[in-house]
Design a protein around this motif. Structure first.
Motif, PDB file in Angstrom:
ATOM      1  N   SER A   1       0.834  -1.209   0.000  1.00  0.00           N
ATOM      2  CA  SER A   1       0.000   0.000   0.000  1.00  0.00           C
ATOM      3  C   SER A   1       0.860   1.248   0.000  1.00  0.00           C
ATOM      4  O   SER A   1       0.591   2.206  -0.732  1.00  0.00           O
ATOM      5  CB  SER A   1      -0.897   0.042   1.235  1.00  0.00           C
ATOM      6  OG  SER A   1      -1.784  -1.020   1.190  1.00  0.00           O
TER       7      SER A   1
ATOM      8  N   TYR B   1      -6.429 -20.029   8.031  1.00  0.00           N
ATOM      9  CA  TYR B   1      -5.567 -19.895   6.844  1.00  0.00           C
ATOM     10  C   TYR B   1      -4.104 -19.716   7.237  1.00  0.00           C
ATOM     11  O   TYR B   1      -3.207 -20.249   6.594  1.00  0.00           O
ATOM     12  CB  TYR B   1      -6.050 -18.741   5.965  1.00  0.00           C
ATOM     13  CG  TYR B   1      -7.340 -19.095   5.253  1.00  0.00           C
ATOM     14  CD1 TYR B   1      -7.317 -19.818   4.068  1.00  0.00           C
ATOM     15  CD2 TYR B   1      -8.574 -18.766   5.799  1.00  0.00           C
ATOM     16  CE1 TYR B   1      -8.495 -20.187   3.426  1.00  0.00           C
ATOM     17  CE2 TYR B   1      -9.756 -19.121   5.173  1.00  0.00           C
ATOM     18  CZ  TYR B   1      -9.711 -19.833   3.990  1.00  0.00           C
ATOM     19  OH  TYR B   1     -10.875 -20.210   3.360  1.00  0.00           O
TER      20      TYR B   1
ATOM     21  N   THR C   1      -8.161 -18.745   0.092  1.00  0.00           N
ATOM     22  CA  THR C   1      -7.023 -19.652  -0.083  1.00  0.00           C
ATOM     23  C   THR C   1      -5.988 -19.032  -1.024  1.00  0.00           C
ATOM     24  O   THR C   1      -4.782 -19.198  -0.850  1.00  0.00           O
ATOM     25  CB  THR C   1      -7.517 -21.014  -0.643  1.00  0.00           C
ATOM     26  OG1 THR C   1      -8.543 -21.505   0.216  1.00  0.00           O
ATOM     27  CG2 THR C   1      -6.398 -22.029  -0.722  1.00  0.00           C
TER      28      THR C   1
ATOM     29  N   GLY D   1      -8.991 -14.111 -12.670  1.00  0.00           N
ATOM     30  CA  GLY D   1      -9.353 -14.751 -11.403  1.00  0.00           C
ATOM     31  C   GLY D   1     -10.208 -15.985 -11.616  1.00  0.00           C
ATOM     32  O   GLY D   1     -11.218 -16.187 -10.949  1.00  0.00           O
TER      33      GLY D   1
ATOM     34  N   ASP E   1     -11.817 -25.281  -1.532  1.00  0.00           N
ATOM     35  CA  ASP E   1     -12.659 -26.450  -1.844  1.00  0.00           C
ATOM     36  C   ASP E   1     -13.580 -26.170  -3.032  1.00  0.00           C
ATOM     37  O   ASP E   1     -13.842 -27.042  -3.859  1.00  0.00           O
ATOM     38  CB  ASP E   1     -13.455 -26.961  -0.624  1.00  0.00           C
ATOM     39  CG  ASP E   1     -14.204 -25.868   0.130  1.00  0.00           C
ATOM     40  OD1 ASP E   1     -13.948 -24.671  -0.120  1.00  0.00           O
ATOM     41  OD2 ASP E   1     -15.038 -26.210   0.988  1.00  0.00           O
TER      42      ASP E   1
ATOM     43  N   ARG F   1      -9.777 -10.895  -0.510  1.00  0.00           N
ATOM     44  CA  ARG F   1      -9.369  -9.487  -0.394  1.00  0.00           C
ATOM     45  C   ARG F   1     -10.014  -8.589  -1.443  1.00  0.00           C
ATOM     46  O   ARG F   1      -9.687  -7.415  -1.549  1.00  0.00           O
ATOM     47  CB  ARG F   1      -7.836  -9.386  -0.486  1.00  0.00           C
ATOM     48  CG  ARG F   1      -7.172  -9.764   0.838  1.00  0.00           C
ATOM     49  CD  ARG F   1      -5.691  -9.533   0.818  1.00  0.00           C
ATOM     50  NE  ARG F   1      -5.265  -8.165   0.612  1.00  0.00           N
ATOM     51  CZ  ARG F   1      -5.176  -7.238   1.560  1.00  0.00           C
ATOM     52  NH1 ARG F   1      -5.522  -7.533   2.802  1.00  0.00           N
ATOM     53  NH2 ARG F   1      -4.746  -6.030   1.272  1.00  0.00           N
TER      54      ARG F   1
HETATM   55  O1  OXT Z   1       0.467  -3.019   2.382  1.00  0.00           O
HETATM   56  P1  OXT Z   1      -0.801  -3.429   2.980  1.00  0.00           P
HETATM   57  O2  OXT Z   1      -0.995  -2.947   4.363  1.00  0.00           O
HETATM   58  O3  OXT Z   1      -1.991  -3.154   2.079  1.00  0.00           O
HETATM   59  O4  OXT Z   1      -0.769  -5.007   3.144  1.00  0.00           O
HETATM   60  C1  OXT Z   1      -0.597  -5.842   2.015  1.00  0.00           C
HETATM   61  C2  OXT Z   1       0.851  -6.282   1.940  1.00  0.00           C
HETATM   62  O5  OXT Z   1       1.721  -5.254   2.272  1.00  0.00           O
HETATM   63  C3  OXT Z   1       0.874  -7.413   2.951  1.00  0.00           C
HETATM   64  N1  OXT Z   1       1.871  -8.416   2.654  1.00  0.00           N
HETATM   65  C4  OXT Z   1       2.651  -8.993   3.569  1.00  0.00           C
HETATM   66  N2  OXT Z   1       2.758  -8.810   4.878  1.00  0.00           N
HETATM   67  C5  OXT Z   1       3.665  -9.541   5.550  1.00  0.00           C
HETATM   68  N3  OXT Z   1       4.447 -10.447   4.962  1.00  0.00           N
HETATM   69  C6  OXT Z   1       4.386 -10.665   3.636  1.00  0.00           C
HETATM   70  N4  OXT Z   1       5.176 -11.554   3.063  1.00  0.00           N
HETATM   71  C7  OXT Z   1       3.453  -9.909   2.865  1.00  0.00           C
HETATM   72  N5  OXT Z   1       3.125  -9.858   1.564  1.00  0.00           N
HETATM   73  C8  OXT Z   1       2.152  -8.938   1.444  1.00  0.00           C
HETATM   74  O6  OXT Z   1      -0.399  -8.044   2.839  1.00  0.00           O
HETATM   75  C9  OXT Z   1      -1.350  -7.137   2.319  1.00  0.00           C
HETATM   76  C10 OXT Z   1      -1.969  -7.767   1.078  1.00  0.00           C
HETATM   77  O7  OXT Z   1      -0.991  -7.910   0.124  1.00  0.00           O
HETATM   78  P2  OXT Z   1      -1.291  -8.470  -1.314  1.00  0.00           P
HETATM   79  O8  OXT Z   1      -2.038  -9.740  -1.179  1.00  0.00           O
HETATM   80  O9  OXT Z   1      -0.032  -8.485  -2.082  1.00  0.00           O
HETATM   81  O10 OXT Z   1      -2.141  -7.297  -1.891  1.00  0.00           O
HETATM   82  P3  OXT Z   1      -3.660  -7.055  -2.168  1.00  0.00           P
HETATM   83  O11 OXT Z   1      -4.024  -5.779  -1.538  1.00  0.00           O
HETATM   84  O12 OXT Z   1      -4.552  -8.196  -1.890  1.00  0.00           O
HETATM   85  O13 OXT Z   1      -3.552  -6.889  -3.749  1.00  0.00           O
HETATM   86  C11 OXT Z   1      -4.620  -6.553  -4.516  1.00  0.00           C
HETATM   87  C12 OXT Z   1      -4.796  -7.529  -5.667  1.00  0.00           C
HETATM   88  C13 OXT Z   1      -6.079  -7.155  -6.382  1.00  0.00           C
HETATM   89  C14 OXT Z   1      -3.607  -7.398  -6.612  1.00  0.00           C
HETATM   90  C15 OXT Z   1      -4.856  -8.949  -5.075  1.00  0.00           C
HETATM   91  O14 OXT Z   1      -5.842  -9.020  -4.119  1.00  0.00           O
HETATM   92  C16 OXT Z   1      -5.041 -10.014  -6.120  1.00  0.00           C
HETATM   93  O15 OXT Z   1      -4.172 -10.393  -6.869  1.00  0.00           O
HETATM   94  N6  OXT Z   1      -6.232 -10.559  -6.137  1.00  0.00           N
HETATM   95  C17 OXT Z   1      -6.643 -11.594  -7.027  1.00  0.00           C
HETATM   96  C18 OXT Z   1      -7.975 -11.995  -6.537  1.00  0.00           C
HETATM   97  C19 OXT Z   1      -8.607 -12.999  -7.426  1.00  0.00           C
HETATM   98  O16 OXT Z   1      -8.345 -13.122  -8.602  1.00  0.00           O
HETATM   99  N7  OXT Z   1      -9.523 -13.790  -6.825  1.00  0.00           N
HETATM  100  C20 OXT Z   1     -10.169 -14.890  -7.449  1.00  0.00           C
HETATM  101  C21 OXT Z   1     -11.587 -14.567  -7.828  1.00  0.00           C
HETATM  102  S1  OXT Z   1     -12.628 -14.342  -6.441  1.00  0.00           S
HETATM  103  C22 OXT Z   1     -14.275 -14.860  -6.973  1.00  0.00           C
HETATM  104  O17 OXT Z   1     -14.497 -14.376  -8.182  1.00  0.00           O
HETATM  105  C23 OXT Z   1     -14.506 -16.330  -6.810  1.00  0.00           C
HETATM  106  N8  OXT Z   1     -15.473 -17.144  -7.364  1.00  0.00           N
HETATM  107  C24 OXT Z   1     -16.350 -16.763  -8.480  1.00  0.00           C
HETATM  108  C25 OXT Z   1     -15.964 -17.503  -9.756  1.00  0.00           C
HETATM  109  C26 OXT Z   1     -14.721 -17.369 -10.390  1.00  0.00           C
HETATM  110  N9  OXT Z   1     -13.755 -16.577  -9.934  1.00  0.00           N
HETATM  111  N10 OXT Z   1     -14.429 -18.094 -11.502  1.00  0.00           N
HETATM  112  C27 OXT Z   1     -15.368 -18.877 -12.029  1.00  0.00           C
HETATM  113  C28 OXT Z   1     -15.030 -19.651 -13.277  1.00  0.00           C
HETATM  114  N11 OXT Z   1     -16.577 -19.005 -11.482  1.00  0.00           N
HETATM  115  C29 OXT Z   1     -16.883 -18.341 -10.355  1.00  0.00           C
HETATM  116  C30 OXT Z   1     -15.574 -18.371  -6.752  1.00  0.00           C
HETATM  117  C31 OXT Z   1     -16.590 -19.425  -7.072  1.00  0.00           C
HETATM  118  S2  OXT Z   1     -13.623 -17.151  -5.663  1.00  0.00           S
HETATM  119  C32 OXT Z   1     -14.609 -18.525  -5.769  1.00  0.00           C
HETATM  120  C33 OXT Z   1     -14.413 -19.720  -4.880  1.00  0.00           C
HETATM  121  C34 OXT Z   1     -13.941 -19.337  -3.514  1.00  0.00           C
HETATM  122  O18 OXT Z   1     -14.105 -20.392  -2.604  1.00  0.00           O
HETATM  123  P4  OXT Z   1     -12.957 -21.419  -2.297  1.00  0.00           P
HETATM  124  O19 OXT Z   1     -13.499 -22.493  -1.466  1.00  0.00           O
HETATM  125  O20 OXT Z   1     -12.268 -21.827  -3.530  1.00  0.00           O
HETATM  126  O21 OXT Z   1     -11.920 -20.532  -1.492  1.00  0.00           O
HETATM  127  P5  OXT Z   1     -12.075 -19.964  -0.018  1.00  0.00           P
HETATM  128  O22 OXT Z   1     -12.319 -18.490  -0.105  1.00  0.00           O
HETATM  129  O23 OXT Z   1     -10.772 -20.267   0.632  1.00  0.00           O
HETATM  130  O24 OXT Z   1     -13.205 -20.681   0.635  1.00  0.00           O
END
Ligand code: OXT
Ligand code: ADP
Ligand code: MG
Length: 578
Positions: free
Chosen positions: A276, A385, A411, A434, A460, A565
Motif C-alpha cells: 500500500s 488460513y 485460499t 481470477g 474447496d 481481499r
Molecule cells: O500493504 P498493505 O498494508 O496493504 O498489506 C498488504 C501487503 O503489504 C501485505 N503483505 C505482507 N505482509 C507480511 N508479509 C508478507 N510476506 C506480505 N506480503 C504482502 O499483505 C497485504 C496484502 O498484500 P497483497 O495480497 O499483495 O495485496 P492485495 O491488496 O490483496 O492486492 C490486490 C490484488 C487485487 C492485486 C490482489 O488481491 C489479487 O491479486 N487478487 C486476485 C484476486 C482474485 O483473482 N480472486 C479470485 C476470484 S474471487 C471470486 O471471483 C470467486 N469465485 C467466483 C468464480 C470465479 N472466480 N471463476 C469462475 C469460473 N466461477 C466463479 C468463486 C466461485 S472465488 C470462488 C471460490 C472461492 O471459494 P474457495 O473455497 O475456492 O476458497 P475460499 O475463499 O478459501 O473458501
C-alpha cells in the motif's frame, strides 16, 4: 509403344508414396518442436491423437477439455512455445474455448486445435454431426483464428498459428480442422516440401534509443521510485537482466502475483510487504510486463495516493500504453531488450534512490513482516488460513524448486502473501480473470513441462471446478500433491439461506466432506489433515514419494471473508436488507 513410353507407363502404375492430413499435421507440429498435446479424444480426432502418440508426441488425455485447455495455456506460459489443446467439434470446442480466452487474456501462447464439421453442410445449416461455425465463434475470443481446408495448406496453416501465438504480445490462436482434412491424401514428397519450420517465431523487438533515453531521464528525476514486475516479465525469461536492473538501480520492486519469485520474495529490495505504501507514495513507477488493469486499480484512485506520479512502461504491445493513465515514458519492445538497453544506459555511478525512501519502505515492511510471523506462529485447531499456510510456506522454503499452483478466494489471497517464492515461474495461479478451475490443468502441465514436484493449494470450491482430473493425475502417475482447503464452502462454510427455507445457503457445501477419498478412489494417496503438524507431515511425505496425493485440510468454516481481499468489488444493493 516406344521404350520411353513404356517407362512412363510403368512409373504411373507404381504405387505412389502418399501422405495425408493426419500425418501432415503431426509432421508439421514435430518440425516445429511441439512435443506435447493436451486434449480429450472423440470424433473426428481420435485417430489423430493415436497417430500423434504413435509418432512420439506426448498426448495427454483429460476428462474435460477446459482442463486440457488450461494445461495448454500454462504450458505456453512456462515454455514460450504454444501449448496445444486438441478437442472434438462443437461441445468439445466450446469447452476448450474458455481456456483459449483465458490464455489470450493472460498473454500466453496457446493453440486450440478442434475438429469440425464439413463447411458445405455447416454453411447451409443442414444439421451436420456437432454442427457449428467454430471459426466465427472463436474469432473474437482469441488473437487469431484460421481454418485449413486442403492438405497442401497444413504446413502454412500450422506455421501461421505458431507465429501468431508467440510473436508480439502472445495469445491464444484457434485452428479449425474439418474432419475431411484428416483423410485428404497427397504425394508424400510434395507434402514434406509443403511443411514450414517457423524461423525466429518471436523476434526480438528492440526499443527505440530515444525511448530508452526518455525512460532513463524520468527515472533519474525520481525521489521515490518503484518497479512493478508482472507476469509478462516472468514470461519473458529475462531473469538475469531484470535482477541486474533492480540491483543496479537499487529501486524497490513489487511483484504481481505470478511474478513472485522472479527475484526472491526475501530479497532486501522486495516491497511486497509494504504494497500500500509504495503504490501510494511512489513518484516514478516502472512497469515491466504488467498492465494497469483492475489488479492495480487502473493506476489511479485512492490506492495510488494524491501526489503526481510518472509511469515508465515496458511492454511489447504499443496499444497498452496510455490505456488507463498517461505513460510518461513508453518503452515498447521485448522485455529482455528493453531492460538490457536501460542497464546499458545507466552509468556506473548511477545513484540509488534517496535513503529516506528506502527507509520508509523498509520500516513498514518490517512491521508487516513481524505482524505476519506472529500470526503464523499459531497452531490453532481447527486450522485457519495462517496456521495451515504457515506450514506450506515452510515446505516451499525448504523445496524452492516446487511449483506452487494456487486458486480459491481466501485460499488464494492468503497464500499469495504468506508463501514466499524463491525462483522465477514457480507460482501459477488464477491469472488476470481470477478464474476458478484452472488448478488441476495447471498442475498437470506444470508437472509435465518442468518435471518438478507440484503443490496445488486449492479452495474447496476452486478444486471442484476441475477435481475430476485427479483421475488423470493418477493415470499418468504425476508427482502432484493437492491440498484442498476445506472450509465447507465458497469463502466460508457459514452462509445462511436468507429465506429460512430448507435449501442449503448458496455458498455452502456438504459439511465435513472428505476430498482425500477422491484421490484414493483412483489409487493415489489420500490424507485427512486436521492439524498443522498432520498437514506438514502429509505434504512432506508427498514431496518425498512423488506419489499423487490429495490432502483434505480441515479449515475453520468461519475463518474466511466474502471474496477474500476483493470483497469491495461486490456490488451493493441500495435497498436495505429486511
Ligand atoms: O500493504 P498493505 O498494508 O496493504 O498489506 C498488504 C501487503 O503489504 C501485505 N503483505 C505482507 N505482509 C507480511 N508479509 C508478507 N510476506 C506480505 N506480503 C504482502 O499483505 C497485504 C496484502 O498484500 P497483497 O495480497 O499483495 O495485496 P492485495 O491488496 O490483496 O492486492 C490486490 C490484488 C487485487 C492485486 C490482489 O488481491 C489479487 O491479486 N487478487 C486476485 C484476486 C482474485 O483473482 N480472486 C479470485 C476470484 S474471487 C471470486 O471471483 C470467486 N469465485 C467466483 C468464480 C470465479 N472466480 N471463476 C469462475 C469460473 N466461477 C466463479 C468463486 C466461485 S472465488 C470462488 C471460490 C472461492 O471459494 P474457495 O473455497 O475456492 O476458497 P475460499 O475463499 O478459501 O473458501
Ligand atoms: P500481471 O497480471 O502480472 O500484472 P499482465 O498479464 O497484466 O501481468 O501483463 C503482462 C504484460 O506483459 C502484457 O501487457 C504483455 O503485453 C506483456 N508482455 C508479455 N510478454 C512480453 C515480452 N516478452 N516483452 C514485453 N512485454 C511482454
Ligand atoms: Mg472454501
Amino acid at each position: 509403344m516406344t521404350t520411353t513410353g513404356n517407362a512412363q507407363k510403368a512409373k504411373a502404375e507404381e504405387p505412389q508414396d502418399l501422405t495425408d492430413g493426419f500425418h501432415l499435421i503431426i509432421d508439421a507440429l514435430k518440425l516445429n518442436d511441439i512435443k506435447t498435446i493436451y486434449g480429450v479424444p472423440g470424433i473426428p480426432i481420435t485417430d489423430f491423437g493415436r497417430m500423434a502418440q504413435g509418432a512420439g508426441i506426448r498426448v495427454l488425455s483429460f476428462r474435460h477439455e477446459q482442463n486440457a485447455g488450461n494445461a495448454a495455456a500454462i504450458a505456453g506460459y512456462l515454455t514460450k512455445k504454444p501449448g496445444i489443446c486438441l478437442t472434438v467439434s462443437a461441445p468439445g470446442f466450446l469447452n476448450g474455448l474458455t481456456a483459449l480466452a483465458h490464455a489470450t487474456t493472460n498473454c500466453w501462447p496457446m493453440i486450440l486445435m478442434s475438429g469440425s464439421s464439413e463447411r458445405e453442410v455447416v454453411d447451409l445449416q443442414q444439421g451436420d454431426y456437432e454442427e457449428m461455425d467454430q471459426l466465427a465463434i472463436a474469432k473474437p475470443l482469441c488473437k487469431a483464428a484460421y481454418r485449413i481446408l486442403h492438405a497442401e495448406d497444413i504446413g502454412i496453416g500450422v506455421a501461421r498459428a505458431i507465429r501468431a501465438a508467440v510473436s508480439g504480445r502472445p495469445g491464444g490462436v484457434y485452428l479449425d480442422l474439418p474432419a475431411k482434412l484428416f483423410g485428404q491424401a497427397m504425394d508424400a514428397a510434395a507434402g514434406a516440401r509443403s511443411l514450414v519450420k517457423v524461423i525466429d517465431p518471436a523476434p526480438a523487438q528492440i526499443p527505440a534509443p530515444d525511448a530508452v533515453d526518455r525512460a532513463l531521464a524520468v527515472l533519474k528525476g525520481a525521489k521515490k521510485p518503484l518497479i512493478i514486475l508482472g507476469k509478462g516479465a516472468s514470461y519473458a525469461q529475462a531473469d538475469d537482466q531484470i535482477r541486474a536492473l533492480v540491483e543496479k538501480s537499487g529501486i524497490p520492486f513489487l511483484p504481481m502475483s505470478m511474478a513472485k519469485g522472479l527475484l526472491p520474495d526475501i530479497h532486501p529490495l522486495s516491497a511486497s510487504a509494504s504494497r500500500s505504501l509504495v503504490l501510494r507514495e511512489s513518484d516514478v513507477v516502472v512497469m515491466i510486463g504488467a498492465r494497469l488493469n483492475w489488479l492495480l486499480s487502473h493506476g489511479k484512485g485512492k490506492q495510488w495516493g494524491s501526489a503526481p506520479k510518472k509511469f515508465v512502461q515496458i511492454d511489447i504491445e504499443p496499444k497498452e500504453m496510455d490505456s488507463n493513465v498517461e505513460i510518461a515514458a513508453p518503452l515498447v519492445g521485448d522485455i529482455g531488450s528493453c531492460v538490457s538497453a536501460l542497464l546499458k544506459g545507466m552509468s556506473d555511478q548511477w545513484a540509488p534512490p534517496p535513503a529516506a525512501w528506502i527507509n520508509e519502505v523498509n520500516k513498514i515492511k518490517e512491521t508487516n513482516l513481524a505482524k505476519m510471523s506472529a500470526k503464523l506462529m499459531n497452531n490453532s485447531v481447527p486450522m485457519n488460513y495462517h496456521s495451515a499456510l504457515g506450514v506450506l510456506r515452510k515446505v516451499i522454503d525448504e523445496r524452492p524448486d516446487t511449483i506452487l499452483v494456487n486458486e480459491g478466494a481466501n485460499t488464494l489471497d492468503f497464500a499469495r502473501s504468506i508463501i514466499n517464492m524463491h525462483k522465477p515461474r514457480k507460482r501459477l495461479d488464477v491469472g488476470t480473470w481470477g478464474v476458478m478451475g484452472v488448478g488441476m490443468g495447471t498442475a498437470i502441465a506444470a508437472s509435465i513441462e518442468t518435471g518438478q514436484r507440484v503443490l496445488a493449494v486449492e479452495g474447496d470450491s476452486a478444486f471442484g471446478f476441475s477435481g475430476m482430473e485427479v483421475e488423470t493425475i493418477c493415470r499418468y502417475d504425476l508427482p502432484i500433491c493437492v491440498v484442498v482447503f476445506n472450509n465447507n464452502g465458497i469463502y466460508r462454510g457459514t452462509d445462511e439461506n436468507p429465506s429460512g427455507g430448507s435449501d442449503p445457503a448458496i455458498c455452502s457445501f456438504v459439511e465435513n466432506a472428505r476430498y482425500d477419498k477422491m484421490m484414493q478412489a483412483f489409487g493415489g494417496v489420500g490424507v485427512n489433515a486436521t492439524t498443522p503438524d498432520e498437514l506438514f507431515r502429509a505434504v512432506n511425505e508427498a514431496m518425498e514419494s512423488g506419489k499423487p496425493t490429495l490432502i483434505n485440510a480441515v479449515i475453520d468454516p468461519a475463518a474466511g471473508t466474502e471474496s477474500g481481499r476483493i470483497g469491495n468489488l461486490n456490488p451493493q444493493s441500495v435497498v436495505s436488507k429486511k
